[in-house]
Scaffold this motif. Structure first.
Motif, PDB file in Angstrom:
ATOM      1  N   LYS A 109       0.832  -1.206   0.000  1.00 48.93           N
ATOM      2  CA  LYS A 109       0.000   0.000   0.000  1.00 48.93           C
ATOM      3  C   LYS A 109       0.864   1.253   0.000  1.00 48.93           C
ATOM      4  CE  LYS A 109      -3.595   2.349   2.702  1.00 48.93           C
ATOM      5  NZ  LYS A 109      -4.418   2.304   3.949  1.00 48.93           N
ATOM      6  N   THR A 110       1.937   1.232   0.771  1.00 45.79           N
ATOM      7  CA  THR A 110       2.855   2.372   0.829  1.00 45.79           C
ATOM      8  C   THR A 110       3.545   2.591  -0.509  1.00 45.79           C
ATOM      9  OG1 THR A 110       3.234   1.983   3.189  1.00 45.79           O
ATOM     10  CG2 THR A 110       4.876   3.307   2.022  1.00 45.79           C
ATOM     11  N   LEU A 111       3.975   1.520  -1.138  1.00 47.09           N
ATOM     12  CA  LEU A 111       4.616   1.631  -2.455  1.00 47.09           C
ATOM     13  C   LEU A 111       3.637   2.151  -3.503  1.00 47.09           C
ATOM     14  CD1 LEU A 111       6.754  -1.633  -2.436  1.00 47.09           C
ATOM     15  CD2 LEU A 111       7.636   0.702  -2.516  1.00 47.09           C
ATOM     16  N   ARG A 112       2.378   1.766  -3.393  1.00 48.13           N
ATOM     17  CA  ARG A 112       1.365   2.277  -4.318  1.00 48.13           C
ATOM     18  C   ARG A 112       1.229   3.802  -4.184  1.00 48.13           C
ATOM     19  NH1 ARG A 112      -3.617  -2.148  -3.885  1.00 48.13           N
ATOM     20  NH2 ARG A 112      -2.578  -3.805  -5.099  1.00 48.13           N
ATOM     21  N   GLY A 113       1.283   4.267  -2.955  1.00 50.36           N
ATOM     22  CA  GLY A 113       1.226   5.708  -2.741  1.00 50.36           C
ATOM     23  C   GLY A 113       2.405   6.420  -3.369  1.00 50.36           C
ATOM     24  N   ILE A 114       3.582   5.790  -3.303  1.00 48.53           N
ATOM     25  CA  ILE A 114       4.783   6.358  -3.929  1.00 48.53           C
ATOM     26  C   ILE A 114       4.626   6.396  -5.441  1.00 48.53           C
ATOM     27  CG2 ILE A 114       7.237   5.918  -4.375  1.00 48.53           C
ATOM     28  CD1 ILE A 114       7.360   4.814  -1.453  1.00 48.53           C
ATOM     29  N   VAL A 115       4.121   5.310  -6.024  1.00 55.02           N
ATOM     30  CA  VAL A 115       3.919   5.242  -7.474  1.00 55.02           C
ATOM     31  C   VAL A 115       3.011   6.382  -7.941  1.00 55.02           C
ATOM     32  CG1 VAL A 115       2.854   3.890  -9.335  1.00 55.02           C
ATOM     33  CG2 VAL A 115       4.341   2.766  -7.651  1.00 55.02           C
ATOM     34  N   GLU A 116       1.999   6.690  -7.174  1.00 64.28           N
ATOM     35  CA  GLU A 116       1.041   7.730  -7.554  1.00 64.28           C
ATOM     36  C   GLU A 116       1.686   9.115  -7.624  1.00 64.28           C
ATOM     37  OE1 GLU A 116      -2.014   7.410  -4.641  1.00 64.28           O
ATOM     38  OE2 GLU A 116      -2.805   5.514  -5.425  1.00 64.28           O
ATOM     39  N   GLU A 117       2.764   9.318  -6.867  1.00 63.38           N
ATOM     40  CA  GLU A 117       3.389  10.641  -6.778  1.00 63.38           C
ATOM     41  C   GLU A 117       4.314  10.973  -7.947  1.00 63.38           C
ATOM     42  OE1 GLU A 117       5.480  11.077  -3.132  1.00 63.38           O
ATOM     43  OE2 GLU A 117       3.836  10.335  -1.887  1.00 63.38           O
ATOM     44  N   PHE A 118       4.712   9.953  -8.739  1.00 63.89           N
ATOM     45  CA  PHE A 118       5.764  10.156  -9.732  1.00 63.89           C
ATOM     46  C   PHE A 118       5.257   9.941 -11.161  1.00 63.89           C
ATOM     47  CE2 PHE A 118       7.901   9.497  -5.780  1.00 63.89           C
ATOM     48  CZ  PHE A 118       9.008  10.332  -5.840  1.00 63.89           C
ATOM     49  N   ASP A 119       5.990  10.528 -12.116  1.00 66.56           N
ATOM     50  CA  ASP A 119       5.631  10.421 -13.533  1.00 66.56           C
ATOM     51  C   ASP A 119       6.141   9.129 -14.152  1.00 66.56           C
ATOM     52  OD1 ASP A 119       4.472  13.110 -13.674  1.00 66.56           O
ATOM     53  OD2 ASP A 119       6.542  13.796 -13.423  1.00 66.56           O
ATOM     54  N   SER A 129      12.749 -10.011  -7.615  1.00 71.99           N
ATOM     55  CA  SER A 129      12.893  -9.247  -6.372  1.00 71.99           C
ATOM     56  C   SER A 129      11.529  -8.905  -5.768  1.00 71.99           C
ATOM     57  CB  SER A 129      13.672  -7.955  -6.625  1.00 71.99           C
ATOM     58  OG  SER A 129      15.002  -8.223  -6.989  1.00 71.99           O
ATOM     59  N   ALA A 130      11.518  -8.742  -4.455  1.00 71.68           N
ATOM     60  CA  ALA A 130      10.288  -8.411  -3.746  1.00 71.68           C
ATOM     61  C   ALA A 130       9.669  -7.125  -4.275  1.00 71.68           C
ATOM     62  CB  ALA A 130      10.582  -8.264  -2.250  1.00 71.68           C
ATOM     63  N   TYR A 131       8.373  -7.133  -4.419  1.00 75.77           N
ATOM     64  CA  TYR A 131       7.534  -5.986  -4.765  1.00 75.77           C
ATOM     65  C   TYR A 131       7.571  -5.583  -6.246  1.00 75.77           C
ATOM     66  CZ  TYR A 131       7.805  -5.429   0.317  1.00 75.77           C
ATOM     67  OH  TYR A 131       7.785  -5.639   1.661  1.00 75.77           O
ATOM     68  N   VAL A 132       8.414  -6.191  -7.058  1.00 73.84           N
ATOM     69  CA  VAL A 132       8.490  -5.789  -8.463  1.00 73.84           C
ATOM     70  C   VAL A 132       7.140  -6.012  -9.148  1.00 73.84           C
ATOM     71  CG1 VAL A 132       9.565  -6.253 -10.696  1.00 73.84           C
ATOM     72  CG2 VAL A 132      10.975  -6.149  -8.635  1.00 73.84           C
ATOM     73  N   LYS A 133       6.572  -7.184  -8.993  1.00 74.93           N
ATOM     74  CA  LYS A 133       5.268  -7.490  -9.593  1.00 74.93           C
ATOM     75  C   LYS A 133       4.189  -6.521  -9.087  1.00 74.93           C
ATOM     76  CE  LYS A 133       1.925 -11.316 -10.046  1.00 74.93           C
ATOM     77  NZ  LYS A 133       0.775 -10.744  -9.298  1.00 74.93           N
ATOM     78  N   ASP A 134       4.171  -6.249  -7.783  1.00 76.09           N
ATOM     79  CA  ASP A 134       3.167  -5.354  -7.198  1.00 76.09           C
ATOM     80  C   ASP A 134       3.268  -3.950  -7.792  1.00 76.09           C
ATOM     81  OD1 ASP A 134       2.171  -7.212  -4.972  1.00 76.09           O
ATOM     82  OD2 ASP A 134       4.309  -7.129  -4.544  1.00 76.09           O
ATOM     83  N   ILE A 135       4.496  -3.462  -7.929  1.00 74.83           N
ATOM     84  CA  ILE A 135       4.705  -2.112  -8.466  1.00 74.83           C
ATOM     85  C   ILE A 135       4.268  -2.040  -9.922  1.00 74.83           C
ATOM     86  CG2 ILE A 135       6.459  -0.383  -9.036  1.00 74.83           C
ATOM     87  CD1 ILE A 135       8.056  -1.478  -6.597  1.00 74.83           C
ATOM     88  N   VAL A 136       4.679  -3.028 -10.707  1.00 76.09           N
ATOM     89  CA  VAL A 136       4.359  -3.026 -12.132  1.00 76.09           C
ATOM     90  C   VAL A 136       2.845  -3.061 -12.352  1.00 76.09           C
ATOM     91  CG1 VAL A 136       4.473  -4.382 -14.274  1.00 76.09           C
ATOM     92  CG2 VAL A 136       6.537  -4.035 -12.895  1.00 76.09           C
ATOM     93  N   GLU A 137       2.162  -3.944 -11.680  1.00 70.75           N
ATOM     94  CA  GLU A 137       0.722  -4.089 -11.894  1.00 70.75           C
ATOM     95  C   GLU A 137      -0.043  -2.844 -11.454  1.00 70.75           C
ATOM     96  OE1 GLU A 137      -0.196  -8.783 -12.046  1.00 70.75           O
ATOM     97  OE2 GLU A 137      -0.287  -7.903 -10.033  1.00 70.75           O
ATOM     98  N   TYR A 138       0.382  -2.237 -10.346  1.00 68.65           N
ATOM     99  CA  TYR A 138      -0.324  -1.037  -9.896  1.00 68.65           C
ATOM    100  C   TYR A 138      -0.044   0.141 -10.823  1.00 68.65           C
ATOM    101  CZ  TYR A 138      -2.376   2.501  -6.929  1.00 68.65           C
ATOM    102  OH  TYR A 138      -3.167   3.516  -6.463  1.00 68.65           O
ATOM    103  N   ALA A 139       1.223   0.301 -11.232  1.00 69.07           N
ATOM    104  CA  ALA A 139       1.569   1.388 -12.152  1.00 69.07           C
ATOM    105  C   ALA A 139       0.796   1.259 -13.458  1.00 69.07           C
ATOM    106  CB  ALA A 139       3.075   1.390 -12.414  1.00 69.07           C
ATOM    107  N   TYR A 140       0.710   0.055 -13.956  1.00 79.25           N
ATOM    108  CA  TYR A 140      -0.040  -0.189 -15.193  1.00 79.25           C
ATOM    109  C   TYR A 140      -1.512   0.182 -15.007  1.00 79.25           C
ATOM    110  CZ  TYR A 140      -1.854  -2.714 -19.278  1.00 79.25           C
ATOM    111  OH  TYR A 140      -2.478  -3.043 -20.452  1.00 79.25           O
ATOM    112  N   GLY A 141      -2.073  -0.184 -13.861  1.00 79.34           N
ATOM    113  CA  GLY A 141      -3.484   0.064 -13.601  1.00 79.34           C
ATOM    114  C   GLY A 141      -3.847   1.532 -13.531  1.00 79.34           C
ATOM    115  N   ILE A 142      -2.902   2.390 -13.134  1.00 74.96           N
ATOM    116  CA  ILE A 142      -3.187   3.827 -13.063  1.00 74.96           C
ATOM    117  C   ILE A 142      -2.483   4.591 -14.193  1.00 74.96           C
ATOM    118  CG2 ILE A 142      -3.631   3.752 -10.583  1.00 74.96           C
ATOM    119  CD1 ILE A 142      -0.847   4.998 -10.148  1.00 74.96           C
ATOM    120  N   ASN A 143      -2.084   3.844 -15.216  1.00 75.85           N
ATOM    121  CA  ASN A 143      -1.529   4.437 -16.439  1.00 75.85           C
ATOM    122  C   ASN A 143      -0.229   5.208 -16.201  1.00 75.85           C
ATOM    123  OD1 ASN A 143      -1.618   4.666 -19.190  1.00 75.85           O
ATOM    124  ND2 ASN A 143      -3.073   6.356 -19.238  1.00 75.85           N
TER     125      ASN A 143
END
Length: 391
Positions: A109-119, A129-143
């Protein structure tokens, strides 16, 4: 408009990933971008990444969790007291109790918040590595644009059940051979950007070698680096040669135990980049005994410094040395293959050695200059910033 770029990955105190991540961050911030680095693992202020960026640009995931969640802070304090060790409190956030009470979900959840802040999100890590899949899928979902800079050889395991890799905007690999391991992806955009030396100027000023006696290993003491095998083989076949070993890692005590009465093996432990320069200067050859690599950086440091290279056929090394005279390959599973390389090198004349080392440097200058790599990274990331969002 200042674009915001987040670089995320498991950043430790020393190693190729730390240096490369720092280099990328420094490169991208040169063009008025706001660059932040978020580490998914703990490290200290002694990390090599701070040779490139300021501490205010750097955050550790577990330190963020400490500040945001009182429960995890209390559990970390209890774990700290129980351990009896004196590490920073953030090292105790991921403990048995916090994991049972939702540590992973809160971290995601914290990493998702970070993803939202950046271009743009740039991940410097292994695919596994840990969290790579989570970051990629969330970033993709919010374009959001997400880039993966692969930091190791892509294994067969990395290729299995990885539909989410289709959601990566761009991969950056060290070599075509590593890039080809993901060729099964239908939506696959990649670029090959190798490494460069980060102490380029002093390395290029070193005199090219013309002898073969002093061999240097620089790297992490971990199983995939082949350091134990190297020491074992050198004890048998290194007569008349000297081996200097610089580095640290989980196998340090085992390597130390292997070196007992050998007067021609010098174990030095961790050294700063400036100190490593002096050991390269005193060497005739750099040895790379790894089982697997993506680079490694040591190979390019040898080329820039005008040194011989003894290597297994790993990572980008076959491509880097393809058009050189430096063809001193050995099999880390075969001690006699290293003996054969030593015999071959001992039979060279001074002029032979000088010609080989000079060609190594010329190859570096033609393909791996620092400013060349900087421009490649800038073009890759800034083109993404200019691109239209996905429909």
């Amino acid at each position: 408009m200042r674009h915001k770029i987040a670089i995320i990955g498991p950043i430790g105190d020393f190693g190729g990933r730390e240096l490369e991540t720092g280099f990328i961050a420094k490169t991208l911030q040169q063009d008025h971008c706001e660059v932040s680095v978020i580490s998914t693992t703990n490290c200290s202020l002694n990390s090599q990444i701070f040779e490139f960026i300021e501490p205010y640009q750097f955050k550790v995931l577990d330190e963020i969790l400490l500040k945001k969640n009182l429960l995890f802070k209390v559990l970390a304090q209890l774990s700290y007291l129980k351990s009896g060790e004196k590490k920073p409190l953030s090292h105790y956030v991921s403990n048995t109790f916090s994991k049972k009470l939702g540590y992973k979900n809160y971290a995601v959840k914290t990493l998702r918040g970070i993803v939202e802040e950046f271009d743009v999100i740039l991940i410097c890590a292994q695919i596994s590595s840990a969290y790579v899949k989570d970051i990629v899928e969330y970033a993709y979902g919010i374009n959001k644009q997400v880039v993966i800079r692969t930091s190791s050889k892509i294994s067969e395991k990395d290729r299995l059940h990885k539909d989410w890799l289709e959601k990566v905007t761009l991969f950056i690999h060290h070599s075509e051979s590593n890039a080809s391991r993901l060729s099964f992806l239908e939506n696959y955009s990649y670029q090959v950007i190798d490494q460069c030396t980060y102490r380029e100027a002093p390395m290029l000023r070193m005199d090219v070698v013309n002898s073969f006696k002093n061999i240097l290993f620089v790297g992490r003491f971990s199983p995939e680096k082949g350091i134990k095998e190297l020491v074992t083989y050198f004890k048998i076949h290194g007569e008349g040669l000297n081996l200097t070993i610089v580095g640290n890692g989980p196998l340090y005590s085992e390597v130390e135990a292997l070196i007992t009465t050998e007067s021609n093996i010098n174990l030095l432990g961790y050294k700063s980049q400036d100190e490593v320069l002096e050991y390269i200067k005193a060497s005739d050859a750099i040895i790379i005994p790894s089982f697997k690599e993506s680079g490694p950086l040591a190979g390019l440091e040898a080329m820039a410094s005008g040194r011989l290279i003894i290597s297994t056929k790993v990572g980008a090394m076959p491509h880097r040395l393809k058009n050189t005279l430096n063809q001193f390959w050995f099999d880390i599973n075969d001690a006699y293959s290293l003996k054969d390389v030593f015999m071959k090198l001992k039979g060279l004349t001074k002029q032979d050695i000088k010609n080989i080392a000079q060609k190594n440097r010329e190859t570096y200058l033609a393909n791996y200059r620092k400013n060349t790599l900087e421009n490649l990274y800038k073009n890759s990331i800034f083109n993404l910033l200019k691109a239209k969002p996905r429909d």
